[in-house]
Design a protein around this motif. Structure first.
Motif, PDB file in Angstrom:
ATOM      1  N   ASN A 140       0.816  -1.212   0.000  1.00  0.00           N
ATOM      2  CA  ASN A 140       0.000   0.000   0.000  1.00  0.00           C
ATOM      3  C   ASN A 140       0.849   1.261   0.000  1.00  0.00           C
ATOM      4  OD1 ASN A 140      -2.221  -1.779   0.524  1.00  0.00           O
ATOM      5  ND2 ASN A 140      -1.625  -1.746   2.681  1.00  0.00           N
ATOM      6  N   MET A 141       0.444   2.209  -0.800  1.00  0.00           N
ATOM      7  CA  MET A 141       1.114   3.516  -0.788  1.00  0.00           C
ATOM      8  C   MET A 141       0.063   4.609  -0.850  1.00  0.00           C
ATOM      9  SD  MET A 141       4.567   2.820  -3.035  1.00  0.00           S
ATOM     10  CE  MET A 141       5.427   4.254  -2.371  1.00  0.00           C
ATOM     11  N   LEU A 192      -3.655  16.112   7.854  1.00  0.00           N
ATOM     12  CA  LEU A 192      -3.261  15.330   6.682  1.00  0.00           C
ATOM     13  C   LEU A 192      -4.521  14.895   5.946  1.00  0.00           C
ATOM     14  CD1 LEU A 192      -0.642  13.008   8.420  1.00  0.00           C
ATOM     15  CD2 LEU A 192      -0.156  14.942   6.943  1.00  0.00           C
ATOM     16  N   ARG A 193      -4.608  15.269   4.685  1.00  0.00           N
ATOM     17  CA  ARG A 193      -5.777  14.879   3.892  1.00  0.00           C
ATOM     18  C   ARG A 193      -5.343  13.944   2.760  1.00  0.00           C
ATOM     19  NH1 ARG A 193      -8.433  20.265   2.033  1.00  0.00           N
ATOM     20  NH2 ARG A 193      -6.247  20.927   1.986  1.00  0.00           N
ATOM     21  N   LEU A 194      -6.072  12.858   2.622  1.00  0.00           N
ATOM     22  CA  LEU A 194      -5.713  11.812   1.674  1.00  0.00           C
ATOM     23  C   LEU A 194      -6.101  12.214   0.254  1.00  0.00           C
ATOM     24  CD1 LEU A 194      -4.641   8.914   1.243  1.00  0.00           C
ATOM     25  CD2 LEU A 194      -6.981   8.115   1.670  1.00  0.00           C
ATOM     26  N   ILE A 195      -5.136  12.163  -0.659  1.00  0.00           N
ATOM     27  CA  ILE A 195      -5.377  12.525  -2.055  1.00  0.00           C
ATOM     28  C   ILE A 195      -5.718  11.269  -2.862  1.00  0.00           C
ATOM     29  CG2 ILE A 195      -4.444  13.654  -4.111  1.00  0.00           C
ATOM     30  CD1 ILE A 195      -2.418  15.064  -2.254  1.00  0.00           C
ATOM     31  N   TYR A 196      -4.800  10.318  -2.863  1.00  0.00           N
ATOM     32  CA  TYR A 196      -4.973   9.050  -3.574  1.00  0.00           C
ATOM     33  C   TYR A 196      -4.224   7.974  -2.806  1.00  0.00           C
ATOM     34  CZ  TYR A 196      -6.967  10.175  -8.211  1.00  0.00           C
ATOM     35  OH  TYR A 196      -7.793  10.521  -9.264  1.00  0.00           O
ATOM     36  N   PHE A 197      -4.628   6.723  -3.020  1.00  0.00           N
ATOM     37  CA  PHE A 197      -3.831   5.623  -2.518  1.00  0.00           C
ATOM     38  C   PHE A 197      -3.849   4.464  -3.502  1.00  0.00           C
ATOM     39  CE2 PHE A 197      -7.087   2.696  -0.785  1.00  0.00           C
ATOM     40  CZ  PHE A 197      -8.199   3.529  -0.769  1.00  0.00           C
ATOM     41  N   SER A 198      -2.948   3.528  -3.275  1.00  0.00           N
ATOM     42  CA  SER A 198      -2.790   2.388  -4.179  1.00  0.00           C
ATOM     43  C   SER A 198      -2.522   1.144  -3.342  1.00  0.00           C
ATOM     44  CB  SER A 198      -1.622   2.636  -5.135  1.00  0.00           C
ATOM     45  OG  SER A 198      -1.263   1.455  -5.805  1.00  0.00           O
ATOM     46  N   TYR A 199      -3.169   0.049  -3.685  1.00  0.00           N
ATOM     47  CA  TYR A 199      -2.977  -1.187  -2.932  1.00  0.00           C
ATOM     48  C   TYR A 199      -2.278  -2.273  -3.743  1.00  0.00           C
ATOM     49  CZ  TYR A 199      -7.417  -1.997  -5.319  1.00  0.00           C
ATOM     50  OH  TYR A 199      -8.402  -2.085  -6.249  1.00  0.00           O
ATOM     51  N   GLU A 236       3.500   2.107 -11.504  1.00  0.00           N
ATOM     52  CA  GLU A 236       3.948   1.124 -12.487  1.00  0.00           C
ATOM     53  C   GLU A 236       4.793   0.024 -11.854  1.00  0.00           C
ATOM     54  OE1 GLU A 236       3.011   1.061 -15.728  1.00  0.00           O
ATOM     55  OE2 GLU A 236       1.673   2.712 -15.189  1.00  0.00           O
ATOM     56  N   LYS A 237       5.437   0.343 -10.742  1.00  0.00           N
ATOM     57  CA  LYS A 237       6.243  -0.638 -10.009  1.00  0.00           C
ATOM     58  C   LYS A 237       5.824  -0.604  -8.545  1.00  0.00           C
ATOM     59  CE  LYS A 237      10.363  -0.572 -12.899  1.00  0.00           C
ATOM     60  NZ  LYS A 237      11.837  -0.405 -12.938  1.00  0.00           N
ATOM     61  N   LYS A 238       5.984  -1.722  -7.873  1.00  0.00           N
ATOM     62  CA  LYS A 238       5.510  -1.846  -6.500  1.00  0.00           C
ATOM     63  C   LYS A 238       6.138  -0.809  -5.584  1.00  0.00           C
ATOM     64  CE  LYS A 238       4.722  -5.363  -2.965  1.00  0.00           C
ATOM     65  NZ  LYS A 238       4.996  -6.768  -2.556  1.00  0.00           N
ATOM     66  N   GLU A 239       7.406  -0.495  -5.794  1.00  0.00           N
ATOM     67  CA  GLU A 239       8.110   0.373  -4.861  1.00  0.00           C
ATOM     68  C   GLU A 239       7.923   1.866  -5.132  1.00  0.00           C
ATOM     69  OE1 GLU A 239       9.481  -1.689  -7.020  1.00  0.00           O
ATOM     70  OE2 GLU A 239      11.160  -0.736  -8.095  1.00  0.00           O
ATOM     71  N   ARG A 240       7.293   2.211  -6.237  1.00  0.00           N
ATOM     72  CA  ARG A 240       7.243   3.614  -6.650  1.00  0.00           C
ATOM     73  C   ARG A 240       5.813   4.087  -6.864  1.00  0.00           C
ATOM     74  NH1 ARG A 240      11.269   6.805  -8.969  1.00  0.00           N
ATOM     75  NH2 ARG A 240      12.620   4.967  -8.932  1.00  0.00           N
ATOM     76  N   PHE A 241       5.516   5.260  -6.295  1.00  0.00           N
ATOM     77  CA  PHE A 241       4.162   5.826  -6.411  1.00  0.00           C
ATOM     78  C   PHE A 241       4.326   7.301  -6.719  1.00  0.00           C
ATOM     79  CE2 PHE A 241      -0.197   5.809  -6.294  1.00  0.00           C
ATOM     80  CZ  PHE A 241      -0.835   6.309  -5.163  1.00  0.00           C
ATOM     81  N   SER A 242       3.808   7.717  -7.855  1.00  0.00           N
ATOM     82  CA  SER A 242       3.987   9.097  -8.304  1.00  0.00           C
ATOM     83  C   SER A 242       2.685   9.870  -8.199  1.00  0.00           C
ATOM     84  CB  SER A 242       4.460   9.119  -9.766  1.00  0.00           C
ATOM     85  OG  SER A 242       5.654   8.386  -9.898  1.00  0.00           O
ATOM     86  N   SER A 247       3.590   4.546   3.223  1.00  0.00           N
ATOM     87  CA  SER A 247       3.371   3.166   2.776  1.00  0.00           C
ATOM     88  C   SER A 247       3.026   2.297   3.976  1.00  0.00           C
ATOM     89  CB  SER A 247       4.597   2.616   2.051  1.00  0.00           C
ATOM     90  OG  SER A 247       5.659   2.358   2.957  1.00  0.00           O
ATOM     91  N   SER A 248       2.376   1.173   3.708  1.00  0.00           N
ATOM     92  CA  SER A 248       2.073   0.201   4.762  1.00  0.00           C
ATOM     93  C   SER A 248       1.977  -1.175   4.135  1.00  0.00           C
ATOM     94  CB  SER A 248       0.770   0.549   5.478  1.00  0.00           C
ATOM     95  OG  SER A 248      -0.348   0.299   4.648  1.00  0.00           O
ATOM     96  N   SER A 249       2.081  -2.191   4.981  1.00  0.00           N
ATOM     97  CA  SER A 249       2.060  -3.564   4.480  1.00  0.00           C
ATOM     98  C   SER A 249       0.650  -4.122   4.469  1.00  0.00           C
ATOM     99  CB  SER A 249       2.948  -4.446   5.346  1.00  0.00           C
ATOM    100  OG  SER A 249       2.408  -4.519   6.644  1.00  0.00           O
ATOM    101  N   GLY A 250       0.436  -5.149   3.672  1.00  0.00           N
ATOM    102  CA  GLY A 250      -0.822  -5.880   3.699  1.00  0.00           C
ATOM    103  C   GLY A 250      -1.919  -5.228   2.911  1.00  0.00           C
ATOM    104  N   THR A 251      -2.815  -6.029   2.377  1.00  0.00           N
ATOM    105  CA  THR A 251      -3.985  -5.483   1.703  1.00  0.00           C
ATOM    106  C   THR A 251      -5.246  -5.821   2.469  1.00  0.00           C
ATOM    107  OG1 THR A 251      -4.030  -7.464   0.320  1.00  0.00           O
ATOM    108  CG2 THR A 251      -3.010  -5.506  -0.615  1.00  0.00           C
ATOM    109  N   GLY A 252      -5.282  -6.987   3.091  1.00  0.00           N
ATOM    110  CA  GLY A 252      -6.455  -7.337   3.864  1.00  0.00           C
ATOM    111  C   GLY A 252      -6.251  -7.107   5.346  1.00  0.00           C
ATOM    112  N   GLU A 253      -5.154  -6.450   5.680  1.00  0.00           N
ATOM    113  CA  GLU A 253      -4.835  -6.289   7.092  1.00  0.00           C
ATOM    114  C   GLU A 253      -5.245  -4.927   7.604  1.00  0.00           C
ATOM    115  OE1 GLU A 253      -0.695  -8.562   6.176  1.00  0.00           O
ATOM    116  OE2 GLU A 253      -0.677  -7.068   7.770  1.00  0.00           O
TER     117      GLU A 253
END
Lengths: 115, 112
Positions: free
Chosen positions: A31-32, A43-50, A69-75, A93-99
Protein backbone atom coordinates in the motif's frame (compact mmCIF):
# COMPACT_ATOMS: atom_id res chain seq x y z
CA UNK A 1 16.55 1.03 8.33
CA UNK A 2 13.20 1.16 6.55
CA UNK A 3 12.70 4.04 4.22
CA UNK A 4 10.16 6.04 2.28
CA UNK A 5 12.00 8.49 0.10
CA UNK A 6 10.51 11.47 -1.68
CA UNK A 7 12.55 12.77 -4.56
CA UNK A 8 12.51 16.47 -3.64
CA UNK A 9 12.31 18.34 -0.34
CA UNK A 10 11.45 21.64 -2.00
CA UNK A 11 9.96 22.47 -5.39
CA UNK A 12 8.92 25.74 -6.99
CA UNK A 13 6.76 25.49 -10.09
CA UNK A 14 4.82 27.90 -12.27
CA UNK A 15 1.04 27.96 -12.63
CA UNK A 16 -0.06 25.62 -15.41
CA UNK A 17 3.02 23.40 -15.30
CA UNK A 18 2.70 19.63 -15.06
CA UNK A 19 4.36 18.53 -11.83
CA UNK A 20 5.58 15.08 -10.83
CA UNK A 21 6.22 14.14 -7.20
CA UNK A 22 7.99 10.82 -6.77
CA UNK A 23 7.97 8.43 -3.83
CA UNK A 24 9.95 5.22 -3.39
CA UNK A 25 9.76 2.71 -0.53
CA UNK A 26 12.19 -0.13 0.17
CA UNK A 27 9.97 -2.23 2.45
CA UNK A 28 8.12 -4.23 -0.24
CA UNK A 29 4.86 -2.68 0.98
CA UNK A 30 1.67 -3.27 -0.97
CA UNK A 31 0.00 0.00 0.00
CA UNK A 32 1.11 3.52 -0.79
CA UNK A 33 -0.58 6.83 -0.05
CA UNK A 34 -0.33 10.51 -0.94
CA UNK A 35 -1.42 13.21 1.52
CA UNK A 36 -1.27 16.95 1.57
CA UNK A 37 -0.62 18.74 4.83
CA UNK A 38 -1.97 22.23 5.45
CA UNK A 39 -2.06 24.20 8.73
CA UNK A 40 -5.26 23.56 10.64
CA UNK A 41 -6.39 20.88 8.18
CA UNK A 42 -4.04 18.09 9.17
CA UNK A 43 -3.26 15.33 6.68
CA UNK A 44 -5.78 14.88 3.89
CA UNK A 45 -5.71 11.81 1.67
CA UNK A 46 -5.38 12.53 -2.05
CA UNK A 47 -4.97 9.05 -3.57
CA UNK A 48 -3.83 5.62 -2.52
CA UNK A 49 -2.79 2.39 -4.18
CA UNK A 50 -2.98 -1.19 -2.93
CA UNK A 51 -1.19 -2.89 -5.79
CA UNK A 52 0.72 -2.14 -8.96
CA UNK A 53 -1.51 -0.26 -11.40
CA UNK A 54 -4.33 -0.14 -8.84
CA UNK A 55 -5.42 3.19 -7.40
CA UNK A 56 -8.30 4.66 -5.48
CA UNK A 57 -9.38 8.24 -4.84
CA UNK A 58 -9.04 9.69 -1.41
CA UNK A 59 -10.88 12.68 0.00
CA UNK A 60 -9.39 15.42 -2.21
CA UNK A 61 -8.41 13.93 -5.60
CA UNK A 62 -9.45 16.89 -7.79
CA UNK A 63 -6.56 18.29 -9.80
CA UNK A 64 -4.34 15.28 -9.11
CA UNK A 65 -3.62 11.91 -10.67
CA UNK A 66 -1.28 9.08 -9.68
CA UNK A 67 0.78 6.36 -11.28
CA UNK A 68 2.07 3.10 -9.87
CA UNK A 69 3.95 1.12 -12.49
CA UNK A 70 6.24 -0.64 -10.01
CA UNK A 71 5.51 -1.85 -6.50
CA UNK A 72 8.11 0.37 -4.86
CA UNK A 73 7.24 3.61 -6.65
CA UNK A 74 4.16 5.83 -6.41
CA UNK A 75 3.99 9.10 -8.30
CA UNK A 76 1.67 12.03 -7.72
CA UNK A 77 0.94 14.18 -10.77
CA UNK A 78 -0.43 17.68 -10.80
CA UNK A 79 -1.81 17.95 -14.33
CA UNK A 80 -1.84 21.76 -14.37
CA UNK A 81 -0.46 23.24 -11.19
CA UNK A 82 -2.42 26.01 -9.51
CA UNK A 83 -1.55 28.29 -6.60
CA UNK A 84 -4.06 26.53 -4.33
CA UNK A 85 -1.95 23.39 -4.67
CA UNK A 86 0.88 25.05 -2.80
CA UNK A 87 1.32 22.72 0.16
CA UNK A 88 3.42 20.07 1.89
CA UNK A 89 2.95 16.67 0.24
CA UNK A 90 3.61 13.49 2.22
CA UNK A 91 3.92 9.98 0.89
CA UNK A 92 3.32 6.93 3.10
CA UNK A 93 3.37 3.17 2.78
CA UNK A 94 2.07 0.20 4.76
CA UNK A 95 2.06 -3.56 4.48
CA UNK A 96 -0.82 -5.88 3.70
CA UNK A 97 -3.98 -5.48 1.70
CA UNK A 98 -6.46 -7.34 3.86
CA UNK A 99 -4.83 -6.29 7.09
CA UNK A 100 -5.96 -3.65 9.47
CA UNK A 101 -4.02 -2.08 12.28
CA UNK A 102 -0.62 -1.87 10.67
CA UNK A 103 1.41 1.28 11.03
CA UNK A 104 2.09 3.71 8.21
CA UNK A 105 5.63 4.81 7.33
CA UNK A 106 6.05 8.32 5.99
CA UNK A 107 8.50 10.13 3.76
CA UNK A 108 9.93 13.49 4.81
CA UNK A 109 7.65 15.45 2.57
CA UNK A 110 7.92 17.72 -0.45
CA UNK A 111 7.13 21.37 0.05
CA UNK A 112 5.66 22.55 -3.23
CA UNK A 113 5.21 26.21 -4.03
CA UNK A 114 3.24 27.16 -7.14
CA UNK A 115 3.83 30.72 -8.31
CA UNK B 1 -14.99 13.13 7.56
CA UNK B 2 -11.67 13.79 9.27
CA UNK B 3 -11.38 13.25 13.01
CA UNK B 4 -11.23 16.58 14.79
CA UNK B 5 -8.45 17.19 17.28
CA UNK B 6 -8.41 19.60 20.20
CA UNK B 7 -6.70 21.75 21.14
CA UNK B 8 -5.23 22.96 17.84
CA UNK B 9 -2.11 24.12 19.65
CA UNK B 10 -0.69 23.99 23.16
CA UNK B 11 2.40 25.43 24.84
CA UNK B 12 3.82 23.78 27.96
CA UNK B 13 6.77 24.12 30.25
CA UNK B 14 8.95 21.08 30.84
CA UNK B 15 7.40 18.79 33.41
CA UNK B 16 3.82 19.85 32.74
CA UNK B 17 1.10 17.50 31.50
CA UNK B 18 -1.04 17.74 28.39
CA UNK B 19 -4.05 15.98 26.93
CA UNK B 20 -4.85 15.87 23.22
CA UNK B 21 -8.32 14.79 22.18
CA UNK B 22 -9.47 13.17 18.97
CA UNK B 23 -13.13 12.96 18.07
CA UNK B 24 -14.75 11.27 15.09
CA UNK B 25 -18.23 11.52 13.60
CA UNK B 26 -17.81 7.97 12.28
CA UNK B 27 -17.41 4.76 14.22
CA UNK B 28 -13.82 4.10 15.15
CA UNK B 29 -12.56 0.54 15.12
CA UNK B 30 -9.02 1.45 15.98
CA UNK B 31 -7.07 4.64 16.63
CA UNK B 32 -3.48 5.44 15.71
CA UNK B 33 -1.31 8.21 17.08
CA UNK B 34 1.67 9.76 15.27
CA UNK B 35 4.10 12.58 16.10
CA UNK B 36 5.79 14.79 13.53
CA UNK B 37 8.77 16.89 14.54
CA UNK B 38 9.45 20.03 12.56
CA UNK B 39 10.90 19.20 9.15
CA UNK B 40 10.63 15.46 9.71
CA UNK B 41 8.34 12.60 8.73
CA UNK B 42 5.45 11.65 11.05
CA UNK B 43 6.42 8.73 13.27
CA UNK B 44 4.11 6.08 14.66
CA UNK B 45 3.51 6.15 18.43
CA UNK B 46 0.83 3.55 19.11
CA UNK B 47 -2.34 1.82 17.99
CA UNK B 48 -5.38 1.27 20.20
CA UNK B 49 -7.31 -1.67 18.93
CA UNK B 50 -10.55 -1.81 20.81
CA UNK B 51 -12.83 0.26 22.90
CA UNK B 52 -11.63 1.07 26.38
CA UNK B 53 -8.08 0.07 25.61
CA UNK B 54 -5.34 2.11 27.15
CA UNK B 55 -1.74 1.95 26.09
CA UNK B 56 1.43 3.49 27.38
CA UNK B 57 4.70 4.40 25.76
CA UNK B 58 7.21 5.83 28.21
CA UNK B 59 5.31 8.80 29.67
CA UNK B 60 2.91 8.97 26.76
CA UNK B 61 -0.31 6.98 27.03
CA UNK B 62 -3.65 6.93 25.29
CA UNK B 63 -7.21 5.82 25.83
CA UNK B 64 -9.97 4.90 23.43
CA UNK B 65 -13.68 5.27 24.08
CA UNK B 66 -15.36 3.42 21.25
CA UNK B 67 -18.87 4.43 22.32
CA UNK B 68 -18.07 8.12 22.28
CA UNK B 69 -15.93 7.70 19.15
CA UNK B 70 -13.11 9.49 20.95
CA UNK B 71 -9.50 8.95 21.85
CA UNK B 72 -7.20 10.95 24.08
CA UNK B 73 -3.41 11.12 24.18
CA UNK B 74 -1.85 11.87 27.58
CA UNK B 75 1.64 13.35 27.87
CA UNK B 76 2.89 13.43 31.44
CA UNK B 77 5.92 15.27 32.77
CA UNK B 78 6.56 16.61 29.29
CA UNK B 79 10.09 16.83 27.92
CA UNK B 80 11.54 19.13 25.27
CA UNK B 81 11.61 16.14 22.92
CA UNK B 82 7.82 15.95 23.00
CA UNK B 83 7.51 19.09 20.87
CA UNK B 84 5.92 18.48 17.50
CA UNK B 85 2.60 18.00 15.81
CA UNK B 86 0.46 15.07 16.93
CA UNK B 87 -2.01 13.33 14.65
CA UNK B 88 -4.66 10.82 15.46
CA UNK B 89 -5.82 8.56 12.71
CA UNK B 90 -8.05 5.67 11.93
CA UNK B 91 -8.23 3.05 9.23
CA UNK B 92 -11.17 2.85 6.90
CA UNK B 93 -11.79 0.12 4.35
CA UNK B 94 -11.12 1.10 0.74
CA UNK B 95 -11.74 -1.21 -2.19
CA UNK B 96 -8.49 -3.10 -1.89
CA UNK B 97 -6.97 -2.16 1.42
CA UNK B 98 -7.35 -0.08 4.53
CA UNK B 99 -6.72 3.60 4.03
CA UNK B 100 -5.51 5.91 6.77
CA UNK B 101 -7.66 8.92 7.65
CA UNK B 102 -5.88 11.43 9.84
CA UNK B 103 -7.09 14.16 12.13
CA UNK B 104 -6.60 17.90 11.97
CA UNK B 105 -3.43 17.83 14.09
CA UNK B 106 -2.32 19.40 17.39
CA UNK B 107 0.86 21.47 17.59
CA UNK B 108 2.60 21.02 20.91
CA UNK B 109 5.57 23.10 22.05
CA UNK B 110 7.46 22.36 25.24
CA UNK B 111 9.53 25.20 26.66
CA UNK B 112 12.50 24.84 29.01
Amino acid sequence: DVKVTQSSRYLVKRTGEKVFLECVQDMDHENMFWYRQDPGLGLRLIYFSYDVKMKEKGDIPEGYSVSREKKERFSLILESASTNQTSMYLCASSSGTGEVNTEAFFGQGTRLTVV
Amino acid sequence: QQPVQSPQAVILREGEDAVINCSSSKALYSVHWYRQKHGEAPVFLMILLKGGEQKGHDKISASFNEKKQQSSLYLTASQLSYSGTYFCGTQSRGSGTYKYIFGTGTRLKVLA
